[in-house]
Design a protein around this motif. Structure first.
Motif, PDB file in Angstrom:
ATOM      1  N   GLY A  27     -19.670  44.108  39.209  1.00 15.93           N
ATOM      2  CA  GLY A  27     -18.985  42.920  39.713  1.00 15.93           C
ATOM      3  C   GLY A  27     -19.958  41.924  40.326  1.00 15.93           C
ATOM      4  N   GLU A  28     -20.904  42.421  41.111  1.00 17.99           N
ATOM      5  CA  GLU A  28     -21.938  41.549  41.692  1.00 17.99           C
ATOM      6  C   GLU A  28     -22.770  40.919  40.586  1.00 17.99           C
ATOM      7  N   LEU A  29     -23.071  41.694  39.561  1.00 19.06           N
ATOM      8  CA  LEU A  29     -23.861  41.187  38.444  1.00 19.06           C
ATOM      9  C   LEU A  29     -23.109  40.067  37.721  1.00 19.06           C
ATOM     10  N   ARG A  30     -21.839  40.268  37.431  1.00 20.28           N
ATOM     11  CA  ARG A  30     -21.053  39.236  36.761  1.00 20.28           C
ATOM     12  C   ARG A  30     -21.072  37.929  37.555  1.00 20.28           C
ATOM     13  N   ALA A  31     -20.856  38.020  38.864  1.00 20.19           N
ATOM     14  CA  ALA A  31     -20.847  36.825  39.715  1.00 20.19           C
ATOM     15  C   ALA A  31     -22.223  36.153  39.715  1.00 20.19           C
ATOM     16  N   ALA A  32     -23.272  36.945  39.814  1.00 25.39           N
ATOM     17  CA  ALA A  32     -24.634  36.397  39.855  1.00 25.39           C
ATOM     18  C   ALA A  32     -25.011  35.742  38.524  1.00 25.39           C
ATOM     19  N   LEU A  33     -24.596  36.352  37.413  1.00 23.52           N
ATOM     20  CA  LEU A  33     -24.916  35.772  36.110  1.00 23.52           C
ATOM     21  C   LEU A  33     -24.199  34.442  35.909  1.00 23.52           C
ATOM     22  N   SER A  34     -22.956  34.352  36.364  1.00 27.67           N
ATOM     23  CA  SER A  34     -22.213  33.094  36.261  1.00 27.67           C
ATOM     24  C   SER A  34     -22.861  32.003  37.089  1.00 27.67           C
ATOM     25  N   ALA A  35     -23.375  32.364  38.261  1.00 29.65           N
ATOM     26  CA  ALA A  35     -24.049  31.391  39.124  1.00 29.65           C
ATOM     27  C   ALA A  35     -25.406  30.983  38.555  1.00 29.65           C
TER      28      ALA A  35
END
Length: 77
Positions: A27-35
């Motif tokens: 979940g943290e990875l998904r958010a970071a990749l989108s940013a």
């Protein structure tokens, strides 16, 4: 660090074929990749994200040796 590999439209949106990442959960990875890659944010929810070749939930912990594949939906048949 975990290694993220992008395929097809995800690669184009991210602007890279692969990159190391240090987020602790999927979940943290998904958010970071989108940013980090705004163009990827639009297609990431539709992508299959595999950790070690398996689909997992966003609360799944990531390890330094993990290989993560981001696969957009494919058409054809």
């Amino acid at each position: 660090m975990a290694q993220v590999r992008y395929f097809a439209a995800a690669r184009e949106a991210a602007g890279v074929a692969e990159e190391p990442r240090s987020e602790r959960t999927l979940g943290e990875l998904r958010a970071a990749l989108s940013a980090a890659h705004p163009a990827l944010g639009g297609i990431l929810p539709k992508c299959a994200v595999l950790v070690g070749g398996v689909r997992v939930e966003d609360d799944t912990p990531l390890n330094a040796e993990d290989l993560i594949d981001v696969l957009p939906p494919f058409a054809g048949g």
